[in-house]
Each structure stands twice: as C-alpha cells, then as structure tokens.
Design a protein around this motif. Structure first.
Motif, PDB file in Angstrom:
ATOM      1  N   ASP A  87      22.663   0.225  22.665  1.00 52.48           N
ATOM      2  CA  ASP A  87      23.473  -0.751  23.235  1.00 52.48           C
ATOM      3  C   ASP A  87      24.672  -1.262  22.525  1.00 52.48           C
ATOM      4  N   ASP A  88      24.512  -2.360  22.158  1.00 52.00           N
ATOM      5  CA  ASP A  88      25.979  -2.958  21.447  1.00 52.00           C
ATOM      6  C   ASP A  88      25.833  -2.942  19.961  1.00 52.00           C
ATOM      7  N   LYS A  89      24.694  -2.351  19.493  1.00 50.03           N
ATOM      8  CA  LYS A  89      24.516  -2.247  17.948  1.00 50.03           C
ATOM      9  C   LYS A  89      24.730  -0.860  17.517  1.00 50.03           C
ATOM     10  N   TYR A  90      25.331  -0.839  16.270  1.00 51.41           N
ATOM     11  CA  TYR A  90      25.247   0.409  15.560  1.00 51.41           C
ATOM     12  C   TYR A  90      25.097   0.101  14.015  1.00 51.41           C
ATOM     13  N   TYR A  91      24.466   1.234  13.404  1.00 52.30           N
ATOM     14  CA  TYR A  91      24.084   1.156  11.981  1.00 52.30           C
ATOM     15  C   TYR A  91      24.538   2.457  11.446  1.00 52.30           C
ATOM     16  N   TYR A  92      24.942   2.312  10.289  1.00 51.74           N
ATOM     17  CA  TYR A  92      25.612   3.556   9.370  1.00 51.74           C
ATOM     18  C   TYR A  92      24.732   3.782   8.139  1.00 51.74           C
ATOM     19  N   LEU A  93      24.223   5.137   8.145  1.00 55.94           N
ATOM     20  CA  LEU A  93      23.452   5.389   7.097  1.00 55.94           C
ATOM     21  C   LEU A  93      24.222   6.118   6.168  1.00 55.94           C
ATOM     22  N   ASN A  94      24.274   6.105   4.751  1.00 53.62           N
ATOM     23  CA  ASN A  94      25.010   7.005   3.862  1.00 53.62           C
ATOM     24  C   ASN A  94      26.409   6.146   3.500  1.00 53.62           C
ATOM     25  N   LYS A  95      26.583   5.279   3.881  1.00 56.18           N
ATOM     26  CA  LYS A  95      27.982   4.731   3.522  1.00 56.18           C
ATOM     27  C   LYS A  95      28.405   4.643   2.258  1.00 56.18           C
ATOM     28  N   PHE A  96      27.252   4.422   1.468  1.00 58.37           N
ATOM     29  CA  PHE A  96      27.707   4.387  -0.227  1.00 58.37           C
ATOM     30  C   PHE A  96      26.968   5.476  -0.952  1.00 58.37           C
ATOM     31  N   ASN A  97      26.598   6.636  -0.363  1.00 60.81           N
ATOM     32  CA  ASN A  97      25.943   7.731  -0.903  1.00 60.81           C
ATOM     33  C   ASN A  97      24.514   7.133  -1.569  1.00 60.81           C
ATOM     34  N   ASP A  98      23.877   6.450  -0.642  1.00 60.79           N
ATOM     35  CA  ASP A  98      22.559   5.836  -0.893  1.00 60.79           C
ATOM     36  C   ASP A  98      21.526   6.665  -0.318  1.00 60.79           C
ATOM     37  N   TRP A  99      21.566   7.485   0.412  1.00 63.19           N
ATOM     38  CA  TRP A  99      20.413   8.267   1.017  1.00 63.19           C
ATOM     39  C   TRP A  99      20.728   9.875   0.573  1.00 63.19           C
ATOM     40  N   LYS A 100      19.534  10.668   0.610  1.00 61.85           N
ATOM     41  CA  LYS A 100      19.791  11.973   0.218  1.00 61.85           C
ATOM     42  C   LYS A 100      19.824  12.469   1.431  1.00 61.85           C
ATOM     43  N   TYR A 101      20.764  13.619   1.294  1.00 63.47           N
ATOM     44  CA  TYR A 101      21.071  14.610   2.488  1.00 63.47           C
ATOM     45  C   TYR A 101      19.633  15.084   3.214  1.00 63.47           C
ATOM     46  N   SER A 102      18.830  15.400   2.296  1.00 59.38           N
ATOM     47  CA  SER A 102      17.349  16.063   2.820  1.00 59.38           C
ATOM     48  C   SER A 102      16.671  14.793   3.627  1.00 59.38           C
ATOM     49  N   THR A 103      16.528  13.513   3.306  1.00 64.39           N
ATOM     50  CA  THR A 103      16.057  12.760   3.918  1.00 64.39           C
ATOM     51  C   THR A 103      16.692  12.221   5.270  1.00 64.39           C
ATOM     52  N   LEU A 104      18.141  12.409   5.187  1.00 66.03           N
ATOM     53  CA  LEU A 104      18.828  12.068   6.472  1.00 66.03           C
ATOM     54  C   LEU A 104      18.758  13.344   7.540  1.00 66.03           C
ATOM     55  N   ALA A 105      18.557  14.627   6.927  1.00 64.94           N
ATOM     56  CA  ALA A 105      17.846  15.933   7.768  1.00 64.94           C
ATOM     57  C   ALA A 105      16.449  15.357   8.345  1.00 64.94           C
ATOM     58  N   GLU A 106      15.513  14.934   7.424  1.00 60.98           N
ATOM     59  CA  GLU A 106      14.358  14.502   8.068  1.00 60.98           C
ATOM     60  C   GLU A 106      14.550  13.361   9.146  1.00 60.98           C
ATOM     61  N   VAL A 107      15.329  12.581   8.916  1.00 64.49           N
ATOM     62  CA  VAL A 107      15.500  11.423  10.037  1.00 64.49           C
ATOM     63  C   VAL A 107      15.929  12.110  11.450  1.00 64.49           C
ATOM     64  N   VAL A 108      16.775  12.994  11.301  1.00 62.39           N
ATOM     65  CA  VAL A 108      17.428  13.805  12.414  1.00 62.39           C
ATOM     66  C   VAL A 108      16.169  14.672  13.158  1.00 62.39           C
ATOM     67  N   ASP A 109      15.313  15.222  12.429  1.00 61.35           N
ATOM     68  CA  ASP A 109      14.115  16.100  12.873  1.00 61.35           C
ATOM     69  C   ASP A 109      13.228  15.079  13.478  1.00 61.35           C
ATOM     70  N   GLU A 110      12.904  13.954  12.898  1.00 57.82           N
ATOM     71  CA  GLU A 110      12.031  13.041  13.537  1.00 57.82           C
ATOM     72  C   GLU A 110      12.538  12.535  14.844  1.00 57.82           C
ATOM     73  N   PHE A 111      13.751  12.205  14.734  1.00 55.97           N
ATOM     74  CA  PHE A 111      14.099  11.644  16.157  1.00 55.97           C
ATOM     75  C   PHE A 111      14.309  12.618  17.022  1.00 55.97           C
ATOM     76  N   LYS A 112      14.471  13.954  16.946  1.00 55.02           N
ATOM     77  CA  LYS A 112      14.412  15.002  17.892  1.00 55.02           C
ATOM     78  C   LYS A 112      13.109  15.372  18.298  1.00 55.02           C
ATOM     79  N   LEU A 113      12.263  15.159  17.368  1.00 55.24           N
ATOM     80  CA  LEU A 113      10.721  15.266  17.633  1.00 55.24           C
ATOM     81  C   LEU A 113      10.211  13.934  18.675  1.00 55.24           C
TER      82      LEU A 113
END
Length: 170
Positions: free
Chosen positions: A126-152
């Motif tokens: 809607d009118d909200k947005y959130y940004y992950l890994n703005k300060f290198n605080d997430w591992k890329y493997s975790t971000l990939a898992e988030v994408v996989d879970e979202f697709k699932l």
C-alpha cells in the motif's frame, strides 16, 4: 506455519555517524576555506553570512539524513496470511503487520564503488515500504531465504529477479 528471519541490530547513533561523516568533513573544509583562505575585501565583509549559510545547510542535511536512517528492520516473520515487520524507529521498537497478498518484494543493487555493490530488499505494501540491508545488517543468504519464503507463500514473482542468483551466491 510461521517462519522468522533476523538481521543484526545497528544502533541509531552508529547509523547517524556513518551518514554524517561526509557532511561533517565538507562543513569543516568549507569553514577552513572561509576563515583561512585568501579572500578579497568584499568576501571578507560577508564571512558572517557565509557562516550562517553553512550552518543552515548543515542543519538541513542533518534533518534529511536523520529522516532517511530513522527506521531499520531487524526481523521478518511470515505467517499464513501476513508478514510481520519488526524493527527500530530511532531506538524504539516498532512492529507492523502487512497483508502478504498485497506485499511486493524487490531486489535492489546499490553500487558502492566501481567494483563493489550491496544487495538489498525493498518491501512495498500500500503506502508503506521497508528497506532491508541498508547498513549491511543482513546476510545475503538470509535475504535469499526471505525471497524463497515469499515465493512459496504467495506464488508471486519478485521484482528484479535477475539479481537473485547474485544474492544467492554471495
């Protein structure tokens, strides 16, 4: 089934320091040039106005930089029909619940230098947005898992999915 993903917590003062260091260096350089540089008679009489101008620009810069970095996402939880965003607004905890069917996730690449880049996820709803890994605080493997879970969960495609292999391999 609930699934949770976590990033690292970065305190507000360190986020602010990372953003303001270049701005502070520019202000110091401008003040140094203003007071110790060669100037003509007309420029010398306007030093106070230049000083006030630099201070006003610095305050405006602090406002905009603080507004950009005030929110950071530390955790994402997937449930059957919602996506919980848990993070920090300044240094106070916030939690937001989004309808997973209205959420759009986009993979973004930020170029930091000529040969170095950072991969991030942007979550829209809607009118909200959130940004992950703005300060290198997430591992890329975790971000990939988030994408996989979202697709699932949603069976939707992720925007900029051509960057997914780069996200998965790093």
């Amino acid at each position: 089934m609930n699934k949770s993903f976590k990033g690292e917590y970065v305190p507000f003062i360190s986020r602010l320091t990372k953003r303001l260091v270049p701005l502070i260096l520019i202000v110091i350089l401008a003040l140094f040039k203003l007071y110790f540089g060669r100037s003509s008679e007309t420029l010398g009489s306007y030093r106070a106005y230049f000083f006030i101008f630099i201070v006003i620009c610095f305050i405006i810069g602090i406002y905009f930089q603080t507004n950009k970095i005030r929110t950071i996402v530390n955790e994402i939880k997937f449930t059957d029909d919602s996506l919980h965003i848990i993070g920090q607004d300044f240094n106070s905890k916030f939690e937001d619940k989004l309808n997973i069917n209205k959420v759009i996730i986009e993979i973004q690449e930020e170029e930091l230098s000529r040969n170095k880049s950072r991969y991030c996820l942007e979550i829209y709803s809607d009118d909200k947005y959130y940004y992950l890994n703005k300060f290198n605080d997430w591992k890329y493997s975790t971000l990939a898992e988030v994408v996989d879970e979202f697709k699932l969960k949603t069976e939707k495609l992720v925007s900029n999915s051509d960057l997914y292999p780069l996200l998965k391999d790093n």
